[in-house]
Design a protein around this motif. Structure first.
Motif, PDB file in Angstrom:
ATOM      1  N   HIS A  48       0.820  -1.216   0.000  1.00  0.00           N
ATOM      2  CA  HIS A  48       0.000   0.000   0.000  1.00  0.00           C
ATOM      3  C   HIS A  48       0.857   1.271   0.000  1.00  0.00           C
ATOM      4  N   GLY A  49       2.139   1.116  -0.278  1.00  0.00           N
ATOM      5  CA  GLY A  49       3.007   2.262  -0.500  1.00  0.00           C
ATOM      6  C   GLY A  49       3.609   2.906   0.726  1.00  0.00           C
ATOM      7  N   VAL A  50       3.532   2.263   1.894  1.00  0.00           N
ATOM      8  CA  VAL A  50       4.150   2.828   3.096  1.00  0.00           C
ATOM      9  C   VAL A  50       4.938   1.750   3.836  1.00  0.00           C
ATOM     10  N   THR A  51       5.885   2.191   4.639  1.00  0.00           N
ATOM     11  CA  THR A  51       6.617   1.271   5.503  1.00  0.00           C
ATOM     12  C   THR A  51       5.895   1.195   6.843  1.00  0.00           C
ATOM     13  N   VAL A  52       6.286   0.234   7.661  1.00  0.00           N
ATOM     14  CA  VAL A  52       5.673   0.092   8.984  1.00  0.00           C
ATOM     15  C   VAL A  52       5.947   1.343   9.826  1.00  0.00           C
ATOM     16  N   ARG A  59      -0.508   6.892  11.769  1.00  0.00           N
ATOM     17  CA  ARG A  59      -1.549   6.527  12.743  1.00  0.00           C
ATOM     18  C   ARG A  59      -1.528   7.479  13.931  1.00  0.00           C
ATOM     19  N   GLU A  60      -0.342   7.871  14.356  1.00  0.00           N
ATOM     20  CA  GLU A  60      -0.206   8.797  15.492  1.00  0.00           C
ATOM     21  C   GLU A  60      -0.778  10.168  15.138  1.00  0.00           C
ATOM     22  N   LEU A 119      -6.285   7.121   3.855  1.00  0.00           N
ATOM     23  CA  LEU A 119      -5.469   5.911   3.880  1.00  0.00           C
ATOM     24  C   LEU A 119      -5.387   5.269   5.257  1.00  0.00           C
ATOM     25  N   VAL A 120      -5.303   6.064   6.317  1.00  0.00           N
ATOM     26  CA  VAL A 120      -5.078   5.516   7.657  1.00  0.00           C
ATOM     27  C   VAL A 120      -6.146   4.498   8.074  1.00  0.00           C
TER      28      VAL A 120
END
Length: 165
Positions: A48-52, A59-60, A119-120
């Motif tokens: 989905h195009g993001v890293t962890v 998210r924060e 996205l979140v």
């Protein structure tokens, strides 16, 4: 040879302490499971195009609303340098907006863009699915107990730093 002394090796104890097996350690099993859970989640996030680590910051910010890099570093346990690099990557993906707060341009409010806001929740659902895939077979009370135990280990040892890629 006279006068020559040979050094003697100390006699080995006939009663050697048994050496534990690798898989006899709780840490081994924690790492084994963590590696698999983390890898699956990493692959999902990257699809989905993001890293962890980017997900953690997204998210924060989603939870707190506009914030600063310093506040994010404090809340996540990441270094300010790591947060700064991650925020630049998130911003380059058009998931983050910066607003300059004062004339000297050193202070910014960081907020999710419309794309970031959308996205979140999608990524959160994927995080929930990852947890369910690995731990869904466990009774709720066992899952709660595992979380409580891990939080206790964190508290007892004062663990704060989070690895960032």
């Amino acid at each position: 040879m006279q006068g020559s002394r040979q050094k003697r090796k100390p006699a080995r104890s006939s009663r050697r302490k048994p050496v534990s097996e690798v898989d006899a350690h709780l840490g081994y099993w924690l790492r084994f499971v963590s590696t698999h859970v983390s890898h699956a989640f990493q692959m999902t996030m990257e699809a989905h195009g993001v890293t962890v680590s980017e997900w953690v910051l997204l998210r924060e910010i989603y939870a707190t609303g506009p914030t600063s890099a310093t506040a994010l570093a404090a809340r996540t346990g990441m270094s300010k340098g790591a947060v700064s690099k991650l925020l630049a990557r998130i911003e380059a993906k058009a998931l983050l907006e910066r607003e300059t707060l004062d004339a000297d341009r050193r202070h910014h409010a960081l907020a999710l863009s419309a794309a970031g806001q959308a996205l979140v929740p999608e990524l959160a659902q994927l995080a929930d699915q990852n947890d369910e895939a690995f731990f869904g077979h466990l009774p709720a009370q066992v899952r709660t107990a595992l979380v409580d135990v891990m939080k206790n280990v964190v508290a007892v040892h004062g663990l704060k730093n989070v690895a960032a890629e």
